[in-house]
Design an enzyme around this catalytic site. Structure first.
Site, PDB file in Angstrom:
ATOM      1  N   GLY A 171      57.698 103.695  22.734  1.00  0.00           N
ATOM      2  CA  GLY A 171      57.714 103.984  24.040  1.00  0.00           C
ATOM      3  C   GLY A 171      58.840 104.680  24.599  1.00  0.00           C
ATOM      4  O   GLY A 171      58.609 105.852  25.475  1.00  0.00           O
TER       5      GLY A 171
ATOM      6  N   GLU B 117      53.840  98.814  28.455  1.00  0.00           N
ATOM      7  CA  GLU B 117      52.938  97.837  27.419  1.00  0.00           C
ATOM      8  C   GLU B 117      51.608  97.467  27.876  1.00  0.00           C
ATOM      9  O   GLU B 117      50.457  97.269  27.127  1.00  0.00           O
ATOM     10  CB  GLU B 117      53.630  96.506  26.907  1.00  0.00           C
ATOM     11  CG  GLU B 117      55.241  96.797  26.284  1.00  0.00           C
ATOM     12  CD  GLU B 117      56.167  95.794  26.737  1.00  0.00           C
ATOM     13  OE1 GLU B 117      57.355  96.193  26.142  1.00  0.00           O
ATOM     14  OE2 GLU B 117      55.965  94.979  27.571  1.00  0.00           O
TER      15      GLU B 117
END
Length: 182
Positions: free
Chosen positions: A85, A149
């Protein structure tokens, strides 16, 4: 409580925009064409990768989670699918380098496509969302990297739907591959 929910939905919309969803097809093609698939992420990103690996297994793909004791080696024709990420995690970078040295392809989900891990990947999926790398100041209503997420999970579920259709797998066939040891 509707105000936080409305704000969250507004924050997720850019991550489900047509240009983001257009990335599903190339990733689905790479997954469908891979011999073995190994999935990896760290922290909560790792949990989302485990969820995706489970569904890929339900689709009948030879899928494993890095770190499990039964993960076979990967090599030419295989795919390592990672999440980075914030663009870089040392463990993810190391695993990606090992996979590349073994001849496998690397695909990377990320919110920071300019990061070192995605720049070294063969296929990059850019999920535009806040991560822990950019959570300071006025950002998402969700803490730290939660927005990324959540977007990972939604994107993954849409990917699974594409793969299900692409591979001609029925919901019943997926259900038949679900464990009975629960």
């Amino acid at each position: 409580m509707t105000a936080p929910a409305d704000r969250l939905l507004d924050e997720l919309r850019p991550g489900l925009a047509p240009e983001v969803l257009a990335q599903i097809a190339p990733l689905a093609q790479a997954l469908a064409g891979a011999g073995r698939i190994a999935c990896h992420g760290v922290g909560r990103e790792g949990l989302m990768m485990r969820a995706l690996a489970m569904r890929l297994f339900h689709l009948g793909l030879d899928t494993h989670v890095v770190g499990d004791m039964t993960v076979p080696p990967i090599g030419p024709g295989d795919l390592l699918l990672v999440s980075a990420g914030p663009g870089h995690f040392g463990t993810v970078a190391s695993l990606a380098a090992t996979a590349r040295e073994a001849g496998a392809q690397v695909a990377c989900l990320t919110a920071q496509p300019q990061g070192t891990v995605p720049r070294a990947a063969d296929l990059v999926v850019h999920l535009p969302a806040q991560t822990m790398a950019d959570d300071a100041g006025a950002g998402s209503i969700l803490p730290m990297g939660s927005l990324y997420e959540v977007l990972m999970l939604l994107f993954s579920e849409l990917l699974v739907l594409d793969l299900r259709d692409r591979l001609g797998i029925t919901p019943d066939a997926m259900r038949a591959r679900h464990t009975n040891l629960e």
